[in-house]
Write a protein that holds these residues in place. Structure first.
Motif, mmCIF file in Angstrom:
data_model
loop_
_atom_site.group_PDB
_atom_site.id
_atom_site.type_symbol
_atom_site.label_atom_id
_atom_site.label_comp_id
_atom_site.label_asym_id
_atom_site.label_seq_id
_atom_site.Cartn_x
_atom_site.Cartn_y
_atom_site.Cartn_z
ATOM 1 N N LYS A 18 0.847 -1.206 0.000
ATOM 2 C CA LYS A 18 0.000 0.000 0.000
ATOM 3 C C LYS A 18 0.878 1.251 0.000
ATOM 4 O O LYS A 18 1.577 1.531 0.980
ATOM 5 N N SER A 38 3.413 -9.664 5.223
ATOM 6 C CA SER A 38 3.580 -8.211 5.334
ATOM 7 C C SER A 38 3.817 -7.555 3.973
ATOM 8 O O SER A 38 3.789 -6.337 3.863
ATOM 9 N N GLU A 207 4.973 -3.931 7.389
ATOM 10 C CA GLU A 207 3.848 -4.478 8.167
ATOM 11 C C GLU A 207 2.563 -4.131 7.432
ATOM 12 O O GLU A 207 2.344 -2.966 7.091
ATOM 13 N N HIS A 208 1.748 -5.118 7.200
ATOM 14 C CA HIS A 208 0.456 -4.927 6.503
ATOM 15 C C HIS A 208 0.619 -4.135 5.206
ATOM 16 O O HIS A 208 -0.192 -3.267 4.888
ATOM 17 N N ARG A 210 2.797 -1.917 4.336
ATOM 18 C CA ARG A 210 3.368 -0.563 4.416
ATOM 19 C C ARG A 210 4.735 -0.629 5.079
ATOM 20 O O ARG A 210 5.019 -1.574 5.822
#
Lengths: 216, 368
Positions: A18, A38, A207-208, A210
């Motif tokens: 993202k 991630s 993480e996630h 980003r």
């Protein structure tokens, strides 16, 4: 050498990366850390020209890969990037020597002498005629490293390069990477291991999808 | 460069084992069947032509006036020099007196009659000089049996003969007395004269009419005709069997193509990570397609050669078992079969090869 600008990669409804922005200078060693899921592998795919972003820009060695054709991406993979995989990915029916020559074959001309020298550099000259199934995990990873470097790539991308190795082989591979870095090769190394990450000049933590942290 | 490509191809075919062997065997089985059927089919006409000669003569020659002589016979044989004559026999018709009744007498050449009338059922033996073979109906009417005596008269000539046997054909011969042509000459003179010549020729449909024309033109007072019923039946049998073989060949061809295609699809699926890896290393879509197509062509070639060798063996065995004769191999068959095997394998492999070209290189890193 490498620049990512607001890069997003979505698989259907799932956004694996993202709005990631990142710059890697020539000769830099960047470590990429993060838990499973991630977005590390997605980042590797985009940087290694194995995939293209859903949005944003990826510029590798001056080429905007999000706009590149399939043949341009193929050329970048062939000429600019050297890939080292966690699971080695050697062609199972080719010998250690032939696995290195495959990379030469797709790049320019297969040269058995040069491939043998690459095997010698990773300490596997005596295993040249062995098939991957006859090699240990550490030996296979060293063949994989020799293959990634045979065409003198500007960027070496390594995904968990020592994740499956014993201590001795881990040391050998990391020493090799240190040597490459000293010679001016750009390295992007994905790892779970903080000790391995610490060898780089800079570490980012995903993480996630980003960049959650960045440390020099 | 090319030598390394060959090295990779050789390694892919020899070191991966079962898949390549199965693919080559699938091609080999298909080509074995095709080569076998094609070889039998191409040899079928001549094999059947010989087999069907068991039903009797297919060309008859008669005199338009008078009788045919031994010189005429030589002229007819010369006219058929280039034909595959399986049998030839001559006949002479007379009427002879037996117990003061005129009965039809058929004089035959006992050495050759079985070549053109193999369906004759003789209870006893064919007549020797001075003997009589009696048709079944006459034997019943006159109460004649093998070993009885019967006197044949053509005043003033007379032959007292022994009944050699009883003849059953289901035809006109059942009402005739049969003797040798020497016996007929003793009674009626004119040694060597005949009224009818029958030829059994191994020929394919359409070849008999020209032969009949040649025979008719060989001697001034002769006419020749094709036995239409037999010739037409033979052509029908040949055509039906030929159609069946073509149909079976097409089915085998389709099954082989499906087997090869599914095998190549499995091969591509099995090697998708390897294909992804090659692309990650810089292989283009076209290079990957070319490599898989080359593998398919070599598998087709290997399977084709094995199949042709096995197919010729099978066809020769079938020919010997069914027709009792060796196979006359049509030499283009092996070459066409190998070329067809390569073309079929390449064509059947094309969709999987296209799929290989489309494999996403990112597949290598998935699941890492």
């Amino acid at each position: 050498m490498l620049e990512l600008e607001s890069v997003t990669k979505a698989y259907g409804n799932l956004r694996a990366l993202k709005e990631v922005s990142l710059r890697v200078a020539p000769g830099e060693w960047l470590s990429v850390m993060g838990p499973s899921g991630s977005g590390k592998t997605t980042l590797m795919n985009l940087v290694g020209c194995l995939d293209t972003p859903t949005s944003g820009r990826v510029v590798l060695d001056g080429v905007e890969t999000n706009r590149a054709s399939r043949s341009e991406l193929t050329r970048l993979r062939r000429d600019t990037v050297g890939l080292v995989f966690q699971r080695f990915h050697l062609v199972p029916h080719l010998t250690a020597l032939e696995n290195i020559m495959v990379a030469q074959y797709y790049h320019s001309l297969p040269d058995a002498k040069q491939a043998m020298e690459a095997l010698e550099r990773v300490g596997l000259a005596d295993r040249a005629k062995h098939l991957p199934r006859e090699l240990s995990g550490g030996e296979q990873q060293r063949v994989c490293v020799a293959r990634a470097l045979i065409n003198y790539p500007k960027l070496v991308l390594a995904d968990e390069p020592v994740g499956n190795l014993d201590e001795d082989n881990e040391r050998r591979v990391l020493e090799f990477f240190a040597g490459l870095h000293a010679d001016g090769t750009t390295l992007v190394v994905v790892t779970h291991d903080p000790k391995v990450a610490a060898l780089g000049q800079r570490t980012i933590v995903l993480e996630h999808g980003r960049i959650a942290k960045e440390a020099a | 460069m090319a030598s390394f490509a060959r090295r990779m191809l050789w390694a892919a075919l020899t070191r991966r084992g079962s898949r390549a062997v199965i693919a080559a065997l699938a091609v080999a089985v298909g080509v074995t069947t095709l080569t076998g059927l094609a070889s039998i089919w191409l040899d079928l006409d001549s094999q059947l032509a010989r087999q069907l000669r068991g039903y009797g003569a297919n060309l008859v020659v008669t005199a338009t006036s008078g009788r045919l002589s031994s010189d005429d016979l030589a002229a007819f044989d010369k006219a058929l020099e280039e034909a595959d004559v399986v049998g030839r026999s001559t006949y002479r018709y007379e009427v002879v007196q037996v117990r003061q009744q005129g009965l039809p007498l058929l004089a035959i050449d006992t050495g050759t009659v079985s070549q053109v009338r193999p369906y004759w059922a003789v209870a006893g033996a064919l007549p020797a000089v001075g003997e009589v073979l009696v048709g079944r109906d006459l034997a019943e009417t006159y109460g004649l049996r093998e070993g009885d005596s019967v006197t044949l008269t053509n005043d003033p000539q007379e032959v007292r003969g022994r009944v050699a046997g009883v003849l059953s054909t289901g035809g006109a011969e059942d009402g005739q007395l049969v003797v040798t042509q020497d016996t007929a000459a003793q009674l009626f003179g004119e040694p060597g004269a005949v009224d009818l010549i029958e030829y059994s020729v191994a020929a394919q449909a359409g070849e008999l009419e020209p032969l009949a024309e040649r025979l008719g033109g060989a001697v001034g007072n002769a006419q020749a005709a094709v036995v239409k019923r037999l010739a037409t039946s033979e052509a029908k049998v040949q055509s039906t069997l030929g159609s069946m073989l073509v149909l079976v060949s097409l089915v085998v061809l389709a099954l082989t193509a499906i087997t090869v295609a599914s095998n190549m699809l499995a091969l591509v699926a099995q090697r998708s990570t390897e294909i992804g890896l090659r692309k990650a290393l810089g292989a283009s879509d076209a290079q990957v397609r070319g490599e898989f197509l080359a593998e398919a062509v070599v598998l087709g070639l290997v399977g084709g050669v094995l199949g042709v060798l096995a197919g010729i063996g099978v066809a020769a065995g079938v020919s010997l078992q069914v027709f009792g004769r060796g196979l006359t191999l049509a030499w283009p068959v092996p070459l066409v079969a190998i070329a067809a095997a390569v073309a079929l394998t390449a064509a059947a492999s094309y969709p999987p090869v296209l799929r290989a070209g489309r494999v996403d290189p990112a597949v290598v890193l998935r699941g890492e």
